[in-house]
Design a protein around this motif. Structure first.
Motif, PDB file in Angstrom:
ATOM      1  N   PHE A 156      -7.294  -7.496 -10.274  1.00 48.03           N
ATOM      2  CA  PHE A 156      -5.553  -8.108  -9.796  1.00 48.03           C
ATOM      3  C   PHE A 156      -4.138  -8.315 -10.436  1.00 48.03           C
ATOM      4  N   ARG A 157      -4.424  -7.740 -11.674  1.00 47.20           N
ATOM      5  CA  ARG A 157      -2.800  -7.670 -12.545  1.00 47.20           C
ATOM      6  C   ARG A 157      -1.894  -6.924 -12.135  1.00 47.20           C
ATOM      7  N   SER A 158      -2.926  -5.757 -11.501  1.00 51.29           N
ATOM      8  CA  SER A 158      -2.341  -4.098 -11.496  1.00 51.29           C
ATOM      9  C   SER A 158      -1.729  -3.841  -9.932  1.00 51.29           C
ATOM     10  N   LYS A 159      -0.461  -3.394  -9.652  1.00 54.54           N
ATOM     11  CA  LYS A 159       0.470  -3.070  -8.486  1.00 54.54           C
ATOM     12  C   LYS A 159      -0.877  -1.451  -8.129  1.00 54.54           C
ATOM     13  N   GLY A 160      -0.850  -0.722  -8.976  1.00 57.70           N
ATOM     14  CA  GLY A 160      -1.949   0.385  -8.673  1.00 57.70           C
ATOM     15  C   GLY A 160      -3.618   0.868  -9.590  1.00 57.70           C
ATOM     16  N   ILE A 161      -4.150   0.910  -8.961  1.00 56.41           N
ATOM     17  CA  ILE A 161      -5.545   1.638  -9.549  1.00 56.41           C
ATOM     18  C   ILE A 161      -5.968   2.681  -9.745  1.00 56.41           C
ATOM     19  N   LEU A 169     -13.257  -8.282  -2.344  1.00 58.66           N
ATOM     20  CA  LEU A 169     -12.843  -9.529  -3.122  1.00 58.66           C
ATOM     21  C   LEU A 169     -11.194  -8.650  -2.063  1.00 58.66           C
ATOM     22  N   LYS A 170     -10.991  -8.156  -0.873  1.00 59.34           N
ATOM     23  CA  LYS A 170      -9.850  -8.189  -0.481  1.00 59.34           C
ATOM     24  C   LYS A 170      -8.730  -7.682  -0.985  1.00 59.34           C
ATOM     25  N   PHE A 171      -8.732  -7.154  -1.999  1.00 54.66           N
ATOM     26  CA  PHE A 171      -6.714  -7.125  -2.036  1.00 54.66           C
ATOM     27  C   PHE A 171      -6.046  -6.306  -1.137  1.00 54.66           C
ATOM     28  N   LYS A 172      -4.418  -6.390  -1.078  1.00 54.38           N
ATOM     29  CA  LYS A 172      -3.633  -6.411  -0.110  1.00 54.38           C
ATOM     30  C   LYS A 172      -2.632  -6.005  -0.952  1.00 54.38           C
ATOM     31  N   GLU A 173      -1.877  -5.478  -0.528  1.00 54.30           N
ATOM     32  CA  GLU A 173      -0.273  -4.597  -1.031  1.00 54.30           C
ATOM     33  C   GLU A 173      -0.620  -4.219  -2.559  1.00 54.30           C
ATOM     34  N   LYS A 174      -1.532  -3.337  -2.501  1.00 56.59           N
ATOM     35  CA  LYS A 174      -2.341  -2.076  -3.667  1.00 56.59           C
ATOM     36  C   LYS A 174      -1.987  -0.780  -3.263  1.00 56.59           C
ATOM     37  N   VAL A 175      -1.946   0.090  -4.617  1.00 56.00           N
ATOM     38  CA  VAL A 175      -1.305   1.657  -4.186  1.00 56.00           C
ATOM     39  C   VAL A 175      -2.865   1.904  -4.553  1.00 56.00           C
ATOM     40  N   ALA A 176      -3.187   3.157  -4.754  1.00 55.95           N
ATOM     41  CA  ALA A 176      -4.696   3.984  -5.101  1.00 55.95           C
ATOM     42  C   ALA A 176      -4.496   5.312  -5.162  1.00 55.95           C
ATOM     43  N   ALA A 177      -5.513   5.785  -6.146  1.00 57.96           N
ATOM     44  CA  ALA A 177      -5.389   7.497  -6.269  1.00 57.96           C
ATOM     45  C   ALA A 177      -6.708   7.520  -6.595  1.00 57.96           C
ATOM     46  N   ALA A 178      -7.614   8.802  -6.632  1.00 57.65           N
ATOM     47  CA  ALA A 178      -8.890   9.331  -7.633  1.00 57.65           C
ATOM     48  C   ALA A 178      -8.807  10.549  -7.859  1.00 57.65           C
ATOM     49  N   ALA A 225       1.166  15.645 -15.068  1.00 56.02           N
ATOM     50  CA  ALA A 225       1.614  15.318 -13.812  1.00 56.02           C
ATOM     51  C   ALA A 225       0.882  14.410 -12.891  1.00 56.02           C
ATOM     52  N   PHE A 226      -0.437  14.107 -12.681  1.00 59.14           N
ATOM     53  CA  PHE A 226      -0.857  13.392 -11.937  1.00 59.14           C
ATOM     54  C   PHE A 226      -0.244  11.716 -11.445  1.00 59.14           C
ATOM     55  N   GLY A 227      -0.382  11.575 -13.091  1.00 64.26           N
ATOM     56  CA  GLY A 227      -0.493  10.500 -14.054  1.00 64.26           C
ATOM     57  C   GLY A 227       1.047  10.582 -13.575  1.00 64.26           C
ATOM     58  N   GLU A 228       2.300  10.961 -13.657  1.00 63.18           N
ATOM     59  CA  GLU A 228       3.778  11.280 -13.577  1.00 63.18           C
ATOM     60  C   GLU A 228       3.543  10.941 -12.530  1.00 63.18           C
ATOM     61  N   ALA A 229       3.594  11.664 -10.944  1.00 62.19           N
ATOM     62  CA  ALA A 229       3.426  11.630 -10.067  1.00 62.19           C
ATOM     63  C   ALA A 229       3.162  10.290  -9.275  1.00 62.19           C
ATOM     64  N   PHE A 230       2.481  10.110  -9.371  1.00 63.19           N
ATOM     65  CA  PHE A 230       1.911   7.908  -9.469  1.00 63.19           C
ATOM     66  C   PHE A 230       2.627   7.144 -10.202  1.00 63.19           C
ATOM     67  N   GLY A 231       3.056   7.488 -11.030  1.00 65.80           N
ATOM     68  CA  GLY A 231       4.583   6.709 -11.859  1.00 65.80           C
ATOM     69  C   GLY A 231       5.154   6.418 -11.116  1.00 65.80           C
ATOM     70  N   GLU A 232       5.675   7.700 -10.551  1.00 71.60           N
ATOM     71  CA  GLU A 232       6.910   7.924 -10.187  1.00 71.60           C
ATOM     72  C   GLU A 232       6.550   6.886  -8.865  1.00 71.60           C
ATOM     73  N   LYS A 233       5.516   6.564  -7.442  1.00 72.66           N
ATOM     74  CA  LYS A 233       5.966   5.650  -6.945  1.00 72.66           C
ATOM     75  C   LYS A 233       5.665   4.454  -7.616  1.00 72.66           C
ATOM     76  N   ILE A 234       5.596   3.973  -8.418  1.00 69.26           N
ATOM     77  CA  ILE A 234       5.790   3.208  -8.795  1.00 69.26           C
ATOM     78  C   ILE A 234       6.966   2.362  -9.588  1.00 69.26           C
ATOM     79  N   LYS A 235       8.004   1.477  -9.278  1.00 73.49           N
ATOM     80  CA  LYS A 235       9.855   1.447  -9.073  1.00 73.49           C
ATOM     81  C   LYS A 235       9.247   0.468 -10.814  1.00 73.49           C
ATOM     82  N   SER A 236       9.988  -0.052 -11.492  1.00 75.73           N
ATOM     83  CA  SER A 236      10.236  -0.912 -12.555  1.00 75.73           C
ATOM     84  C   SER A 236       9.578  -2.784 -11.690  1.00 75.73           C
ATOM     85  N   ASP A 237       9.677  -2.281 -10.925  1.00 78.71           N
ATOM     86  CA  ASP A 237       9.707  -4.035 -10.471  1.00 78.71           C
ATOM     87  C   ASP A 237       7.989  -3.775  -9.846  1.00 78.71           C
TER      88      ASP A 237
END
Length: 399
Positions: free
Chosen positions: A298-303, A328-337, A383-395
């Motif tokens: 819930f507190r995360s932008k992405g999982i 729980l039908k979370f909205k506006e969150k991003v993810a990868a596997a 690098a996989f984590g870095e790529a995911f991180g790049e997609k999330i801005k500081s806000d």
């Protein structure tokens, strides 16, 4: 009995030993309370009861302190057994007492308790005069059951809010300014994340409606946990934030592992996120409390979700958590596997399917590794984590 306002008393039960609630679905590390309220005005009104196992103590205490024969009416804001569970025992002594509830409440209580009691159906704006005080009812369907309503005590500026604004927390204290604030707000957000999240739109609309009523509120008394008397609207403001697809700009990595390969991947992915300045939490779903996991989601932008492959599927703890996340039908969150495998390797594809079905946006292709990762493969995970991180801005927004 504990007086919270002139002529108004807490008459609930503190359950210090409770560790699981809703069957085995909700963890209550700090216990809980079942908050019932008694108004001793010209008319004597009881607002809700306590959970069924404690019905004898509850009714005997009421009878000893005020007398069951003196109760003029009962308000049931919600018919779930942690709220209305002592009603049958109480009404064995006084079956004639009027019960004020919503239409759904009367229907559901008849189905649950198989009794045709003296139901008085109310809707938003209906009221009952007690003398100095007046009860005003506000329907709140699906927060979090169809029958839910709130009761406002006019003249006391008291909102008896039922499940909204509550927490599962047993404490020797009664008020929000008396307890540890970190503990209080963690239990409040955990409650919201695990119980209220699917109803975000309804929360937003109900808060708007409540504010439009212009009711002065200087105390909010929920059905579980601590009463809000110090700046009580602060919890309403929290709900306004939480219902707006809340996140804190962080990423939670969920994983389960058989022999440690997927764990190595998870830790390497976390390094990649940290390299990009994105706060990351790594959780083994087999070893972490499931409701605390949901709170972190819930507190995360992405999982980022990972599992070993087993029997052409995923590990059981991961399947369980993904089922909860979907509901729980979370909205506006991003993810990868991600995940490791020995010979078939379906886990990443299966996880991606769950995430898509749960409303998450997959922002990059999954990562899977055969057997134990090599040094180079762990660099790929970073690098996989870095790529995911790049997609999330500081806000916390997505680039």
């Amino acid at each position: 009995m504990f007086q919270i306002k002139e002529k108004i008393y807490w008459v609930g039960y503190k359950d210090w030993e409770l560790r699981r609630f809703h069957g085995e679905e909700y963890s209550t590390h700090k216990g809980s309370s079942y908050n019932s309220y008694l108004i001793k005005d010209e008319k004597l009104a009881l607002i809700d009861t306590v959970w069924t196992p404690f019905h004898e103590e509850f009714v005997d205490e009421l009878d000893h302190k005020v007398g069951i024969d003196k109760i003029d009416l009962i308000v049931i804001n919600h018919c779930e057994v942690d709220h209305a569970g002592s009603l049958a025992h109480l009404l064995e002594r006084r079956p004639d007492i009027p019960i004020y509830c919503t239409k759904k409440g009367s229907e559901m209580m008849q189905k649950s308790y198989h009794k045709n009691w003296n139901f008085n159906v109310v809707k938003t704006g209906d009221s009952v005069e007690l003398g100095q005080y007046k009860l005003i009812f506000v329907e709140a369907p699906m927060l979090h059951w169809p029958d839910t309503m709130l009761t406002y005590v006019q003249g006391a500026n008291l909102l008896i809010s039922n499940d909204p604004f509550g927490q599962h927390l047993a404490s020797p204290h009664y008020y929000n300014d008396q307890v540890d604030q970190g503990e209080l707000f963690y239990e409040a957000i955990k409650y919201y994340a695990n119980i209220i999240t699917p109803f975000n739109k309804l929360v937003k609309a109900k808060i708007k409606e409540l504010k439009a009523l212009n009711l002065p509120i200087d105390m909010i008394a929920p059905s579980h946990g601590i009463i809000w008397r110090d700046n009580p609207m602060q919890i309403v403001e929290k709900y306004e934030k939480w219902c707006n697809n809340y996140h804190e700009g962080s990423v939670t990595i969920l994983y389960d592992t058989m022999w440690g390969a997927t764990k190595k991947m998870a830790l390497a992915i976390a390094k990649g996120l940290e390299n990009k300045g994105v706060p990351a939490k790594v959780i083994n779903t087999a070893k972490y409390d499931k409701n605390d996991i949901i709170t972190e989601v819930f507190r995360s932008k992405g999982i980022i979700v990972g599992s070993s492959t087993i029997n052409n599927g995923i590990l059981s703890s991961m399947a369980s958590i993904l089922e909860m996340i979907k509901g729980l039908k979370f909205k506006e969150k991003v993810a990868a596997a991600f995940g490791s495998y020995g010979w078939s390797g379906e886990s990443v594809k299966i996880i991606e399917g769950w995430l898509k079905d749960s409303g998450f946006e997959l922002v990059q292709d999954g990562k899977k590794i055969n057997w134990d990762p090599t040094g180079d493969e762990l660099k790929e995970c970073i690098a996989f984590g870095e790529a995911f991180g790049e997609k999330i801005k500081s806000d916390g927004s997505i680039q």
